[in-house]
Design an enzyme around this catalytic site. Structure first.
Site, PDB file in Angstrom:
ATOM      1  N   ASN A  11       9.945  42.107  30.460  1.00  0.00           N
ATOM      2  CA  ASN A  11       9.366  41.525  31.658  1.00  0.00           C
ATOM      3  C   ASN A  11       8.885  42.603  32.595  1.00  0.00           C
ATOM      4  OD1 ASN A  11      10.865  41.630  34.428  1.00  0.00           O
ATOM      5  ND2 ASN A  11      12.492  41.482  32.886  1.00  0.00           N
ATOM      6  N   GLY A  13      22.731  41.025  28.259  1.00  0.00           N
ATOM      7  CA  GLY A  13      22.987  40.677  26.866  1.00  0.00           C
ATOM      8  C   GLY A  13      23.887  39.490  26.618  1.00  0.00           C
ATOM      9  N   CYS A  64      14.706  50.042  41.165  1.00  0.00           N
ATOM     10  CA  CYS A  64      13.260  50.030  41.377  1.00  0.00           C
ATOM     11  C   CYS A  64      12.769  51.419  41.790  1.00  0.00           C
ATOM     12  CB  CYS A  64      12.868  48.951  42.387  1.00  0.00           C
ATOM     13  SG  CYS A  64      13.986  48.797  43.792  1.00  0.00           S
ATOM     14  N   THR A 110      17.846  45.965  33.592  1.00  0.00           N
ATOM     15  CA  THR A 110      17.248  45.993  32.249  1.00  0.00           C
ATOM     16  C   THR A 110      16.912  47.421  31.807  1.00  0.00           C
ATOM     17  OG1 THR A 110      15.144  45.520  33.311  1.00  0.00           O
ATOM     18  CG2 THR A 110      16.229  43.688  32.235  1.00  0.00           C
ATOM     19  N   LYS A 132      16.456  36.019  43.537  1.00  0.00           N
ATOM     20  CA  LYS A 132      15.457  36.983  43.100  1.00  0.00           C
ATOM     21  C   LYS A 132      15.301  38.041  44.184  1.00  0.00           C
ATOM     22  CE  LYS A 132      11.980  34.174  42.837  1.00  0.00           C
ATOM     23  NZ  LYS A 132      10.678  33.540  42.646  1.00  0.00           N
ATOM     24  N   ILE A 187       7.756  41.766  36.132  1.00  0.00           N
ATOM     25  CA  ILE A 187       7.442  40.824  37.199  1.00  0.00           C
ATOM     26  C   ILE A 187       6.937  41.589  38.423  1.00  0.00           C
ATOM     27  CG2 ILE A 187       8.368  38.972  38.660  1.00  0.00           C
ATOM     28  CD1 ILE A 187       8.423  38.311  35.650  1.00  0.00           C
ATOM     29  N   GLY A 188       7.483  42.756  38.645  1.00  0.00           N
ATOM     30  CA  GLY A 188       7.023  43.548  39.796  1.00  0.00           C
ATOM     31  C   GLY A 188       7.582  43.038  41.113  1.00  0.00           C
TER      32      GLY A 188
HETATM   33  C1  LIG Z   1      12.262  37.709  34.259  1.00  0.00           C
HETATM   34  C2  LIG Z   1      13.298  38.609  34.836  1.00  0.00           C
HETATM   35  C3  LIG Z   1      13.243  38.945  36.187  1.00  0.00           C
HETATM   36  C4  LIG Z   1      14.164  39.785  36.762  1.00  0.00           C
HETATM   37  N1  LIG Z   1      14.087  40.107  38.084  1.00  0.00           N
HETATM   38  C5  LIG Z   1      15.035  40.889  38.656  1.00  0.00           C
HETATM   39  C6  LIG Z   1      15.002  41.186  40.046  1.00  0.00           C
HETATM   40  O1  LIG Z   1      14.127  40.743  40.768  1.00  0.00           O
HETATM   41  N2  LIG Z   1      15.971  42.002  40.567  1.00  0.00           N
HETATM   42  C7  LIG Z   1      16.970  42.509  39.781  1.00  0.00           C
HETATM   43  O2  LIG Z   1      17.836  43.227  40.289  1.00  0.00           O
HETATM   44  N3  LIG Z   1      17.034  42.239  38.464  1.00  0.00           N
HETATM   45  C8  LIG Z   1      16.091  41.445  37.880  1.00  0.00           C
HETATM   46  N4  LIG Z   1      16.175  41.152  36.536  1.00  0.00           N
HETATM   47  C9  LIG Z   1      17.287  41.685  35.735  1.00  0.00           C
HETATM   48  C10 LIG Z   1      18.370  40.619  35.517  1.00  0.00           C
HETATM   49  O3  LIG Z   1      18.932  40.231  36.735  1.00  0.00           O
HETATM   50  C11 LIG Z   1      19.467  41.143  34.583  1.00  0.00           C
HETATM   51  O4  LIG Z   1      20.147  42.206  35.212  1.00  0.00           O
HETATM   52  C12 LIG Z   1      18.934  41.653  33.258  1.00  0.00           C
HETATM   53  O5  LIG Z   1      17.935  40.790  32.758  1.00  0.00           O
HETATM   54  C13 LIG Z   1      20.016  41.822  32.187  1.00  0.00           C
HETATM   55  O6  LIG Z   1      20.762  40.650  31.985  1.00  0.00           O
HETATM   56  P1  LIG Z   1      20.416  39.545  30.838  1.00  0.00           P
HETATM   57  O7  LIG Z   1      20.501  40.247  29.518  1.00  0.00           O
HETATM   58  O8  LIG Z   1      21.477  38.524  31.045  1.00  0.00           O
HETATM   59  O9  LIG Z   1      19.049  39.059  31.124  1.00  0.00           O
HETATM   60  C14 LIG Z   1      15.210  40.304  35.964  1.00  0.00           C
HETATM   61  C15 LIG Z   1      15.269  39.977  34.600  1.00  0.00           C
HETATM   62  C16 LIG Z   1      14.345  39.136  34.032  1.00  0.00           C
HETATM   63  C17 LIG Z   1      14.445  38.814  32.573  1.00  0.00           C
END
Ligand SMILES: Cc1cc2nc3c(=O)[nH]c(=O)nc-3n(C[C@H](O)[C@H](O)[C@H](O)COP(=O)(O)O)c2cc1C
Ligand SMILES: Cc1cc2nc3c(=O)[nH]c(=O)nc-3n(C[C@H](O)[C@H](O)[C@H](O)COP(=O)(O)OP(=O)(O)OC[C@H]3O[C@@H](n4cnc5c(N)ncnc54)[C@H](O)[C@@H]3O)c2cc1C
Ligand SMILES: Cc1cc2nc3c(=O)[nH]c(=O)nc-3n(C[C@H](O)[C@H](O)[C@H](O)COP(=O)(O)OP(=O)(O)OC[C@H]3O[C@@H](n4cnc5c(N)ncnc54)[C@H](O)[C@@H]3O)c2cc1C
Ligand SMILES: Cc1cc2nc3c(=O)[nH]c(=O)nc-3n(C[C@H](O)[C@H](O)[C@H](O)COP(=O)(O)O)c2cc1C
Ligand code: FES
Ligand code: FES
Lengths: 246, 292, 292, 246
Positions: free
Chosen positions: B70, B245, B131, B194, B46, B72-73
């Site tokens: 999400n 995805g 960010c 995202t 994370k 989360i911040g």
């Molecule tokens: C709950 C949550 C927390 C995330 N926290 C971070 C983060 O701290 N840093 C980051 O670069 N991406 C973060 N992401 C993005 C994921 O690493 C990922 O790039 C994104 O969700 C797209 O992939 P997925 O469709 O497989 O979820 C977060 C995603 C989710 C759902």
């Protein structure tokens, strides 16, 4: 696998799942499971449910249909297998003596398991109407409904005036946030200090990694509902900042 | 029986193309304890920032009809705690750990990485430029190729380890940003973070996330990731790590075919902590069924 | 019984908040012939360009697991034919017609609109800046606020009618582009066009669309549109016309709650030519069930 | 509403729908319907199927399960209602005399309706195997299969040598693009000029507005499969540019 299913009240279901013996060994009152309600990808996340009770090698949950996930779950039939994670989280810290259990609506879903582990107890149970009032066997119960359709008429806070707080060694409080907040604030200080609440939050993972399930912490910051809780010392929560979360 | 399938990046070979995405695997410790890291080539931690961050007020997670929001911040205990508590625990992981790094100003990225260099645990870094750049009024760092290149250059200077720059699909041009990261010395780009999303309750007019907008993820976004991986992998020579995805073995193979070197799994991991194992099995069996 | 619900933009009042999106309703003529325009506040025509365009080679339409990819390539008979053949037929539409305009260079937008001013049929224009700017190496016009402002200014100069600028979510900043459109004199912004997407057959490594990447639409993208409508409507005073992901009455109400003045329906219209009628009914009955 | 359903060959279904009399009046051979195969939003678009034949107030289609949409459709039961648009597009231009019908695989699905409207005809029918070979009643038929499991063994082009092209007043050709291209190129010129083909393309709307269904036009540009066709004069198509579309 689902081995039992019953609509115990309109829109409220009891499901029984077959589980392993290691699951049973760890299923302390207050802990929860994460259930994959659908086989397809939507809804995306699992749904958390308090362990209501365990019998032999089976675990029961009680849930209300409130949205898509619980709807899909309610339509699932006995014999189907659903992926189930748990027991997760921290349950009640148990101590001997008499307990006071205060439950609002589905908040009482976890009380059967807790009842089995405490010496004796009194249950205050509130609900909108008799249609929403769970039956928790094995405890002296005082019930109240908002519409008076069962027990007294009013809110659960109306029952607190007559409570002899110092007769209890432990207090468990569970229900909607505004109800928990109101009850907590009406308690005398020593009762507050022995009160444990079972909190709810929208969960992502359920096992501590996503930081999605934050609960405002007394003194600032957040607790993780899924791994710091879901059962917390009531005093460790910042009730003001909880407003409007659900 | 050993299967012959191998994927590699950063001079290391893996028996799986799957990375666990940042924010959905913690530091891998919980997953390791449950035996759920099998099938994962590496874990991406994370976000780690210089100072501790308590994160956004709840609700932080909202489901929509076909996906997840999400907000989360970037909640995390800060780099000091990460060094003191988490990395020592993560030293036992059965696979490499990549540390995801975030910051509020450009200088924070190299500052965090300089600290992380004190530990022997990280395999590499993922620099999250999605960010908000506080100094630029909250526009993401990733919106500007110049800033992306600058951050990459600064990180390169302090890092002895390879790093990926995790791009944003919401602002700027992902292809230009990828080129800028490469020019600045990045060893990979992650495509991508995202998509900005929101859910409003029409009866009350209120957003369901406390912070109104958040990051949206969904299996339905796979074609968006495929397109961005295709376009960036055409534009740069460094590996492209796909993210967004994935919930099936086919999705992983599609992203690899589109140009990805490795594929991340995020949201789906929250539903299936053993996703890496399942998906890797699926990938291998599809490849086997496809080979003549 | 007349219902009391009204929506308005461009000084006109409508009994429906629904616009039929560009490229999915032709010029409204086929729908009119079938009696399917009831419930639509206005029709937005398919793209009109200065010269005829035959469009991209097929396949131009590919379904993915949760959405649709299209790569039509702005196929249209050109403004001369539009003026000669289509607008006279469209004169009988029971609702206003907005002409969507596209171009390969900045000057083409005002040129097409100058020609369209010869006809009395159009109610207004929608200027599609999501298409590639040939003079800038194929980056969308919409990626640059300066170009968006420039196009808006040029269009304003030649147009006696109101116009909306249809923004792209793929490049640049949608909020900055919306502000630029407003600064240039646009009377609305459309938020937004399709997201860049792609599907690859992993067995062959080939893209399924002939042109590799295309525009992706899906009901699962609604949260992306909601966020962008929310952010742009906070940033500009002109109306925001929402487009993307609508297939239910709830979706329309959500976009209105997020700040949209009107809501477009595109992909869903190809499935349900009577979508405007159905969705308007749904909107009214939700509003009625919600009112005390 | 679906009033009849039969798996006529493995994975190939005949469905019968109740429709209005105005539908029947317009259901000329070669026209098609757009069927909404699912109630949920995925797959997003409808699926096009040639009208196979009409009886009284019902219409039949014959389809093969090849992907998600046809899979969902095949699982739909008699009694369910599906939204159906049509008849759409342009059918065959009919002229009197003897017709030659050349069908490959499911390409022959529309021939029953055509057979009913022509004076007389000969049918050349090709398929991969007997499992894929449709039966078209009422016509003298020569069948050929790739594996020889029914009729002669070979490709449909192997049947063309013995065709007396000048004995036909109309030719209908329908099947996979490579098959149609091969047949068309083997024809003598006068036969090419009287050949109509039923083309296939991925469709968006099916009613002429989206420009999704383009078919390369002889001399450049594109035709719209859904509204310029799906039946075209074979000569109006640019067969070279059709390569690899399906
Ligand atoms: C709950 C949550 C927390 C995330 N926290 C971070 C983060 O701290 N840093 C980051 O670069 N991406 C973060 N992401 C993005 C994921 O690493 C990922 O790039 C994104 O969700 C797209 O992939 P997925 O469709 O497989 O979820 C977060 C995603 C989710 C759902
Ligand atoms: C630790 C824990 C234990 C729980 N135990 C029980 C239980 O024993 N019985 C029971 O009926 N419910 C329990 N819940 C609540 C239950 O998880 C939610 O009702 C369920 O997830 C809703 O899913 P849905 O898809 O049907 O609703 P959705 O469509 O997702 O939402 C419908 C409404 O339900 C509420 N909701 C949704 N998710 C949550 C959540 N994670 N926590 C709280 N409220 C939510 C929201 O107010 C929302 O508006 C528990 C929640 C937690 C966190
Ligand atoms: C005018 C017209 C008439 C048709 N009539 C018939 C018929 O009578 N019987 C029949 O079985 N099929 C017919 N088809 C083809 C049929 O529409 C497709 O097989 C169907 O849409 C596939 O849907 P799916 O979701 O199952 O497949 P998908 O999962 O979408 O695709 C599976 C495969 O099917 C092919 N395919 C998909 N869509 C089309 C399409 N629109 N046209 C051609 N190939 C496609 C592609 O090769 C694809 O790889 C017709 C097509 C058209 C355009
Ligand atoms: C087949 C198709 C053709 C389109 N053609 C155009 C076009 O010519 N000009 C334009 O501005 N947008 C075009 N669009 C975009 C739509 O107008 C709309 O903005 C987009 O599809 C998102 O809305 P939806 O989710 O309701 O489809 C097209 C979309 C589709 C699916
Ligand atoms: S739900 Fe993921 S950390 Fe609690
Ligand atoms: S399918 Fe839309 S124009 Fe033919």
């Amino acid at each position: 696998m689902i081995i039992g299913k019953e609509e115990i009240l309109p829109g409220i279901f009891k499901f029984e799942f077959k589980v392993s013996s290691s699951f049973i060994a760890e299923a302390e009152p207050g802990r929860f499971i994460q259930l994959e309600v659908s086989h397809g990808p939507f809804p995306v996340t699992r749904r958390p449910f308090t362990i209501s009770s365990t019998y032999g090698k089976s675990v029961e949950i009680i849930f209300e249909v409130v949205g898509r996930g619980t709807e899909v779950l309610a339509e699932t039939d006995v014999g189907r297998s659903l992926r189930l994670l748990g027991p997760l989280g921290r349950g009640y810290l148990l101590n001997p003596g008499k307990w006071l259990l205060i439950g609002g609506g589905l908040g009482a879903a976890g009380f059967p398991g807790l009842t089995a582990k405490i010496d004796s107890g009194l249950l205050l149970l509130g609900a909108a109407s008799r249609d929403k009032l769970l039956t928790i066997p094995g405890l002296e119960t005082v019930a109240i409904t908002e519409d008076g359709s069962s027990g007294r008429k009013g809110l659960i806070t109306d029952l607190l005036g007559s409570v002899r707080w110092d007769s209890f060694s432990g207090i468990a409080l569970c229900g909607p946030v505004p109800m928990m907040k109101a009850v907590f604030e009406m308690m005398p200080f020593p009762a507050q200090a022995i009160t444990q609440v079972s909190a709810e939050a929208r969960m992502g993972c359920g096992w501590g990694v996503c930081e999605g399930c934050s609960v405002p912490k007394a003194g600032g910051g957040f607790l993780k509902c899924c791994s710091d809780g879901p059962v917390f010392q009531a005093e460790s929560i910042d009730w003001e900042r909880c407003e409007g979360i659900h | 029986m050993a299967d012959p399938y191998r994927w590699s990046f950063w001079k290391r070979e893996f028996n799986s193309p799957i990375l666990l995405a940042s924010g959905t695997a913690g530091f891998g410790i919980e997953l390791m304890e449950q035996g759920f890291l099998e099938g994962a080539a590496a874990v991406i931690s994370k976000a780690t920032t210089l100072k501790p961050r308590e994160g956004n007020p709840p609700p932080r997670i909202i489901e929509t009809r076909f996906g997840l929001l999400n907000s989360i911040g970037l909640a995390n205990p800060g780099v000091d705690e990460v060094l003191k508590i988490l990395l020592p625990q993560a030293a036992d992981l059965p696979c490499p750990l990549i540390i995801n790094v975030a910051g509020e100003v450009v200088e924070e990225f190299p500052a965090v990485i300089e600290r992380l260099e004190e530990s022997t645990v990280p395999f590499g870094y993922e620099v999250n430029v999605s960010c908000p750049n506080v100094a630029a009024g909250g526009i993401a760092f990733g919106a500007s190729p110049e800033i992306v290149e600058r951050i990459s250059t600064l990180v390169k200077r302090v890092s002895s380890r390879p790093f990926s720059v995790k791009l944003t699909p919401n602002e700027g041009s992902i292809v230009e940003s990828a080129k800028a990261a490469e020019a600045g010395g990045a060893d990979a780009v992650t495509v991508c973070n995202t998509f900005l999303g929101m859910k409003v309750d029409w009866r009350t007019g209120k957003a369901l996330l406390k912070r109104s907008v958040g990051g949206y993820s969904s299996p339905a976004l796979l074609p968006l990731t495929v397109a961005r991986v295709f376009k960036t992998s055409e534009a740069v020579k460094i590996p492209v790590l796909a993210s967004g995805g994935v919930n099936r073995a086919e999705d992983i193979l599609e992203l690899l075919a589109a140009g990805a070197a490795m594929v991340q799994v995020g949201t789906w991991l929250m539903r299936r902590p053993d996703a890496a194992f399942e998906l890797r099995e699926g990938v291998i069996s599809l490849l086997e069924s496809d080979s003549p």
